[in-house]
Design an enzyme around this catalytic site. Structure first.
Site, PDB file in Angstrom:
ATOM      1  N   GLU A  35     -31.353  16.117 -39.785  1.00 43.24           N
ATOM      2  CA  GLU A  35     -31.041  16.939 -38.465  1.00 43.24           C
ATOM      3  C   GLU A  35     -31.559  18.476 -38.786  1.00 43.24           C
ATOM      4  OE1 GLU A  35     -28.725  15.359 -40.313  1.00 43.24           O
ATOM      5  OE2 GLU A  35     -26.903  15.333 -39.229  1.00 43.24           O
ATOM      6  N   ASP A  57     -26.136  13.021 -40.239  1.00 42.77           N
ATOM      7  CA  ASP A  57     -24.815  12.784 -40.635  1.00 42.77           C
ATOM      8  C   ASP A  57     -23.999  11.595 -40.515  1.00 42.77           C
ATOM      9  OD1 ASP A  57     -25.101  15.403 -41.740  1.00 42.77           O
ATOM     10  OD2 ASP A  57     -24.327  16.380 -39.840  1.00 42.77           O
ATOM     11  N   ASP A  62     -20.819  10.759 -39.382  1.00 44.62           N
ATOM     12  CA  ASP A  62     -19.901  11.071 -38.322  1.00 44.62           C
ATOM     13  C   ASP A  62     -20.545  10.688 -36.983  1.00 44.62           C
ATOM     14  OD1 ASP A  62     -21.500  13.233 -37.568  1.00 44.62           O
ATOM     15  OD2 ASP A  62     -19.897  14.683 -37.674  1.00 44.62           O
ATOM     16  N   GLU A  84     -21.294  12.300 -34.355  1.00 45.40           N
ATOM     17  CA  GLU A  84     -22.623  12.828 -33.771  1.00 45.40           C
ATOM     18  C   GLU A  84     -23.730  12.618 -34.347  1.00 45.40           C
ATOM     19  OE1 GLU A  84     -23.172  15.546 -30.593  1.00 45.40           O
ATOM     20  OE2 GLU A  84     -21.014  14.771 -31.313  1.00 45.40           O
ATOM     21  N   TYR A 101     -19.935  16.713 -47.232  1.00 43.24           N
ATOM     22  CA  TYR A 101     -19.912  16.935 -45.684  1.00 43.24           C
ATOM     23  C   TYR A 101     -18.504  17.703 -45.176  1.00 43.24           C
ATOM     24  CZ  TYR A 101     -21.063  15.914 -40.932  1.00 43.24           C
ATOM     25  OH  TYR A 101     -21.254  15.981 -39.622  1.00 43.24           O
ATOM     26  N   ARG A 109     -17.192  17.993 -42.209  1.00 38.40           N
ATOM     27  CA  ARG A 109     -16.568  17.604 -40.731  1.00 38.40           C
ATOM     28  C   ARG A 109     -15.828  16.301 -41.270  1.00 38.40           C
ATOM     29  NH1 ARG A 109     -21.511  19.502 -38.579  1.00 38.40           N
ATOM     30  NH2 ARG A 109     -21.221  21.408 -37.071  1.00 38.40           N
ATOM     31  N   HIS A 145     -15.233   9.977 -45.170  1.00 44.09           N
ATOM     32  CA  HIS A 145     -14.312   9.087 -46.119  1.00 44.09           C
ATOM     33  C   HIS A 145     -13.787   9.884 -47.016  1.00 44.09           C
ATOM     34  CE1 HIS A 145     -15.478   5.918 -43.773  1.00 44.09           C
ATOM     35  NE2 HIS A 145     -16.937   6.078 -43.947  1.00 44.09           N
TER      36      HIS A 145
END
Length: 894
Positions: free
Chosen positions: A8, A94, A96, A98, A321, A323, A368
C-alpha cells in the site's frame, strides 16, 4: 525471472525491498486505487439508471460501480506497465479486510495474465517476509465481501440521511453509520451533565497515632449508619435508592465541625483488622483499542496521531501490524520477551510458564497477534532511540514496555484494612464513630518494574491509601487531630478519546481500526470539540442527534449498530450472504422496514423543534445558520430578546442564570446614534455575526444617482465599519461612528502616491502605492501624521515582528517532537509552537486559561493537517493577477 510485489505505501515498499532479492520489484499502490464515485461523477449514460442514486444498484444484488480514482490513474498505468515485464504478481497488502479489498481491487484493475499470489504478514522483518513468501494463499473473497458491505452500508446511510440534515439543520452536514452513534454517546453524556444537580456533603478525617507513627483514617459510619460519599447521590441531587435502603447518613457542615471538635485529645480502639495477600497481574499486550487508550492517557496523543505514528513504525519494521483485536502473542514473541526479562530484570521476574492471554473482544478477527515490537528478537528502546523521532520513540517504548511486562511475574504484597471506633465527647448527635484506613505494602514489584497500566479519570476517585504501622485488634490509639471537609457531588465526567474508545469497544460499535477516523470525523464536522482532553459536543450535535433519535432511531441505537458489526463479522466468516444482508438492511424484511422505507415514511419534520434546546421554560438555544443563539420568548409566545451563544461556553455551563446574563449583556436592538450630515441617514450600532459594528440605515425610498445624474436601478448600499476592540457598543458615540465610516483616512501624497490609513483583516495598517506597514494599535489610525507615516514607510518591511518577543506562556516538552512548547502572540493572533510546528489558538478560547494538554492537542491537530496535505504547509492563497496570460506549449484543439 521478474516478480512484482505490490504493497500500500512507499515506506512499506522501501522496507520490504531491502529484504528481497534483485528479482523482486516492490511498488506501492498508495492505498485504495478504486472506489464508489459520487453519483454526479458517473458517466452520462448511467446518471438515470439503477446506479444513479448511490453508484450502487440497490435493485439487483447491490452491485457496486467502481472507478479508478482520478488521482490513481497514473499509478494504475504505471503498475500495468511493470506487470507486462513480470512473471509473477504478489499482492502483499495488509492482512485485514481493508488490505484484502485493496488486493481485490488491484486484481480487478490490473487484470494480470501471470500467476497471482496473496502474500500476508503481520510484521515487516526479514524473517517474517521470508516466511510469507513460502506461505502464500488465494485471495479471501469473504473478507472482501465484508469490507465491500461496510462500504456500501456507509454509502446508503450517508446518501439517504445527510440530505435530511441539510434540509432540516444546516448545509454540508453528514450522517454516518458509526459517526452518528458516536456523536450520540458524547451528547448523551452532556445531557446527563446538564440534568445533574450538585449536592454538598461533608466528611471527617482524623489523624491517629501509635507511638511516633501517625496515619490518617476517614469517617465511614456514625451510630451504625454509613456516612454518605459522592457515589451515594443520584444526578437528581437526592440519595440513590440503594443508599436510602441502607439508611446512609448525610453529614452537614455543622455535624462535621461538631464531630471533629469532639474528637480532639480523645482515643480510638482498633475494632477490626484484616490482612489479605495482594496480587496483581499485568495487563495483556496492546490491541488497536488499548494502544489508543494508553497513548491518550500517557502520551496525550489523539487516536488519529497514535495510528499515524504506529503506521510509520509498522511500515519501517519496528512493530507488528497495528490494526488488531487480538491479545495473543506468537511463540517467537513470547520467547523474545522472556529472554529480555531474564537479561534485563533477572530470573526472579520471569514466570515458570509463559502467560497466555485470551481475546475477550466480541468478533475479534482483524489479525492474529497483538501489537508488539517486531522481530524474533525485540530491539530495546535504547537500541532504537537514535533512529526514531521523539513521538515514534515514545510510542515504541510504550509498546515495548507493555509487551515485556505482559510476560513478567505478578506484583505481590499485603493489603491491610483497619477500623477504629471512637466515642466522641460532647457530640450530641453522635455516640459512636467508626473510621477506616487501608494500606498496601508491595513486597515484590514484578511487572510494575517495567510498566503499569494507566486509568481513565473516575467520577469519584478512591482515597489515597495510608502507610499503616503494625496494629493489633483492641489496641488503643491517640487522636492527634481531626478536620471536617466539605465536598460537592460531581457530574458524570466527559468522554476523553481514551474513554470514548473504550466505550465504543465495550458496546461493539464500529471496529477499533476505525475509531481514530470516526473521532476525527465528528471533530472535523463540528459536532465535537476538545477542551483539554475532554470531548465536548456542540449545539449542532444536539440538533443532529435529536433529529435522528426522533425520526430514525435505529440508526443511533447502540444495540442495532453493534448487531450490524456482528453481521459484517458473519459475512467475513462466510456465515452470511452479503447481498441478502444488504437487502434486509435497505429494503427491509418481514415485520421490519428497511432504511429506504424508514426515510420514505418520514413526514414533515419540524425543523424549528429539532433545532431548539430548552434551557428554561422561556429561554431556548436555537441552532441557526450562523451558529447557536439564545432566544427568549415572552408570555404571548413571541421573541423578546436574542443573543449569540459565546463559543467558549459548553452546553452544561449554559444554565438559566448564565443565559439571562448573556441576554442582558447583549445588544438587544439597533441603537440609533444620530444622523450623518450628508444624506441625513440614521447611523446605528448593530450586533453582527463577527461582532458589533456601525452602519448607515438606508430608507426604502432612497435612490442612487449614476455619474451622469440619472437615477440608478440599484439601491444605495449602506456604509459599515466594525468597532475597534476598545469600543463598547453601549457607549459608542455618533462622532466615533462617523470616524469609523470615513475610513480609509487619507494623509496626503508622498512621491506622487496617496498615503491612506485603514483597518484590515489582520489589523490596522497604512498604505502608499504598493508599500504597506502595520500600525501598533487601532487608535493610531486617527492619530498618525503624514510625517510619522513617511518615516514608518522608510523602514524596511518586516514579516511578522521586528524583534522576537518573549513567549506569553510555557507548557513544557512536547511528547512528539521532544521540544519545548510555548505560547506566542503573532501577526494573526496567539499561537502555540514547539519551534517546528505552529498552531493557532482559536479565537473562542481564552489564552489565559490555555492548559498544557490543550496546547499539545492543537499542535497534534496541526501536524495531522500537514500530514494529510502530503507534508506541505499550506500558505494563504493569493489572487492571481487578472492580466496574467495563460502559458501553454500548444494550442488547445477545438
Amino acid at each position: 525471472m521478474s516478480k512484482l510485489v505490490i504493497v500500500e505505501s512507499p515506506a512499506k515498499a522501501r522496507t520490504i525491498s531491502g529484504y528481497l532479492g534483485k528479482e523482486y520489484r516492490v511498488e506501492a499502490s498508495i492505498g485504495h486505487i478504486r472506489d464508489l464515485p459520487k453519483p454526479s461523477d458517473l458517466p452520462a449514460d448511467m446518471k438515470k439508471g439503477p446506479f444513479a442514486k448511490f453508484s450502487v444498484d440497490v435493485g439487483h444484488g447491490f452491485e457496486p460501480y467502481y472507478v479508478v480514482s482520478p488521482d490513481k490513474k497514473k499509478k494504475v498505468a504505471e503498475l500495468k506497465k511493470l506487470l507486462k515485464n513480470a512473471d509473477e504478481l504478489y499482492l502483499a497488502t495488509d492482512e485485514d479486510r481493508e488490505g484484502e479489498a485493496i488486493a481485490w481491487h488491484l486484481l480487478a484493475a490490473l487484470k494480470p495474465k501471470v500467476p497471482v499470489k496473496r502474500m500476508v504478514f503481520h510484521e515487516i522483518t526479514k524473517e517474517a517476509i521470508n516466511r510469507a513468501l513460502g506461505a502464500t494463499r488465494e485471495l479471501n473473497r469473504q473478507l472482501v465481501d465484508a469490507q465491500e458491505s461496510r462500504r456500501i452500508l456507509d454509502r446508503l446511510v450517508g446518501y439517504e440521511v445527510s440530505p435530511l440534515l441539510w434540509r432540516k439543520v444546516a448545509p454540508s452536514l453528514s450522517a454516518g453509520r458509526v459517526q452518528s452513534v458516536t456523536t450520540r454517546l458524547v451528547v448523551e453524556r452532556e445531557r446527563e451533565r446538564m440534568a445533574f444537580v450538585p449536592v454538598s456533603y461533608w466528611d471527617v478525617t482524623a489523624v491517629f497515632a501509635k507511638s511516633e507513627t501517625e496515619f490518617k483514617a476517614r469517617l465511614t459510619s456514625v451510630d451504625k449508619a454509613r456516612v454518605a460519599v459522592g457515589k451515594d447521590f443520584a444526578d437528581t441531587g437526592r440519595l440513590g435508592d440503594k443508599a436510602l435502603r441502607e439508611g446512609v447518613r448525610v453529614l452537614g457542615k455543622t455535624d462535621a465541625a461538631q464531630l471533629a471538635a469532639s474528637l480532639e485529645g480523645g482515643t480510638g480502639t482498633v475494632t477490626a483488622l484484616e490482612r489479605k495477600p495482594y496480587r496483581r497481574r499485568p495487563a495483556p499486550p496492546f490491541t488497536t483499542s488499548t494502544l489508543q487508550q494508553e497513548a491518550s492517557r500517557k502520551l496525550r496523543l489523539s487516536s488519529r496521531e497514535t495510528m499515524r505514528i504506529a503506521q510509520a513504525l509498522y511500515e519501517n519494521g519496528y512493530i507488528t501490524y497495528m490494526r488488531t483485536d487480538s491479545v495473543n502473542l506468537s511463540q517467537q514473541a513470547v520467547s523474545a520477551a522472556r529472554t529480555q526479562i531474564k537479561e534485563m530484570y533477572g530470573s526472579e521476574f520471569l514466570p515458570a510458564k509463559p502467560r497466555v492471554y485470551v481475546t475477550k473482544s466480541k468478533g475479534a478477527q482483524e489479525a492474529h497477534e497483538a501489537i508488539r515490537p517486531a522481530g524474533d528478537h525485540f530491539r530495546t528502546p535504547g537500541e532504537v532511540k537514535a533512529k526514531l523521532q521523539a513521538g515514534e520513540f515514545a510510542l515504541y517504548e510504550l509498546i515495548w514496555k507493555r509487551t515485556v511486562a505482559s510476560q513478567m511475574e505478578d506484583a505481590r504484597g499485603d493489603t491491610v484494612s483497619v477500623k477504629i471506633t471512637v466515642c466522641p465527647q460532647g457530640a450530641d448527635s453522635v455516640s459512636e464513630a467508626v473510621f477506616s484506613a487501608a494500606g498496601t505494602v508491595i513486597s515484590f514489584p514484578g511487572f510494575i518494574c517495567a510498566y503499569e497500566e494507566g486509568r481513565d479519570n473516575r467520577r469519584y476517585e478512591e482515597k489515597a491509601q495510608s502507610h499503616l504501622p503494625e496494629l493489633d485488634r483492641g489496641e488503643i490509639l491517640t487522636v492527634k487531630g481531626s478536620t471536617g471537609e466539605g465536598h460537592e457531588t460531581a457530574p458524570p465526567p466527559r468522554y476523553t478519546e481514551a474513554s470514548l474508545v473504550k466505550t465504543l469497544e465495550e458496546k461493539g460499535i464500529g471496529r477499533p481500526s476505525t475509531y481514530a477516523s470516526t473521532i476525527s470525523t465528528i471533530t472535523d464536522r463540528g459536532y465535537v470539540y476538545r477542551r483539554g482532553q475532554a470531548l465536548v459536543p456542540t449545539w449542532l450535535a444536539f440538533a443532529v442527534t435529536r433529529l435522528l433519535e426522533e425520526n430514525l432511531p435505529e440508526l443511533v441505537d447502540y444495540d442495532f449498530t453493534a448487531d450490524m458489526e456482528h453481521e459484517l463479522d458473519r459475512i467475513a466468516a462466510g456465515e452470511e450472504n452479503r447481498s441478502e444482508y444488504l437487502e434486509n438492511f435497505y429494503h427491509g424484511s418481514k415485520g421490519r422496514k428497511g432504511l429506504e422505507g424508514q426515510v420514505a415514511q418520514l413526514g414533515d419534520i419540524d425543523a424549528r423543534a429539532v433545532n431548539t434546546i430548552e434551557i428554561t421554560p422561556r429561554i431556548n438555544v436555537r441552532v441557526g445558520r450562523y451558529g447557536p443563539y439564545l432566544e427568549e420568548i415572552n408570555a404571548a409566545g413571541e421573541e423578546n430578546r436574542r443573543a449569540s451563544v459565546p463559543g467558549d461556553i459548553a452546553p452544561d455551563e449554559l444554565t438559566g442564570e448564565k443565559a439571562e446574563e448573556i441576554l442582558t449583556a447583549a445588544l438587544q436592538e439597533d441603537r440609533i446614534l444620530g444622523k450623518e450630515p450628508v444624506h441625513g441617514y440614521d447611523i446605528a450600532v448593530k450586533d453582527g455575526r463577527f461582532g458589533p459594528y456601525v452602519s448607515e440605515v438606508i430608507p426604502d425610498d432612497a435612490v442612487q444617482l449614476t455619474p451622469t445624474g440619472k437615477v440608478s436601478k440599484t439601491k444605495p448600499k449602506p456604509r459599515t465599519a466594525s468597532l475597534f476592540k476598545t469600543m463598547n457598543p453601549q457607549t459608542v458615540t455618533l462622532e466615533d461612528a462617523l470616524k469609523l465610516l470615513s475610513l480609509p483616512r487619507s494623509l496626503g501624497e508622498s512621491d506622487g502616491e496617496q498615503i491612506t490609513v485603514q483597518n484590515g483583516r489582520y489589523g490596522p495598517y497604512l498604505k502608499c502605492g504598493k508599500e504597506s506597514r502595520s500600525l501598533e494599535s487601532e487608535e493610531q489610525i486617527f492619530t498618525i501624521t503624514k510625517e510619522e507615516a513617511r518615516e514608518l514607510l522608510k523602514q524596511p518591511r518586516v514579516r511578522g515582528r521586528a524583534a522576537a518577543r518573549p513567549p506569553l506562556a510555557e507548557f513544557g516538552t512536547d511528547p512528539v517532537s521532544g521540544k519545548n512548547v510555548v505560547l506566542k502572540d503573532g501577526r494573526f493572533g496567539p499561537y502555540v509552537t514547539d519551534g517546528e510546528t505552529n498552531a493557532s489558538v482559536p479565537r473562542s478560547e481564552d489564552i489565559n486559561r490555555l492548559t498544557t494538554q490543550r496546547a499539545l492537542e492543537l499542535l497534534a491537530a496541526r501536524r495531522q493537517k500537514i500530514a494529510e496535505n502530503g507534508g506541505v504547509k499550506k500558505r494563504r492563497a493569493t489572487k492571481r493577477s487578472t492580466g496574467a496570460k495563460r502559458s501553454t506549449g500548444t494550442k488547445r484543439k477545438k
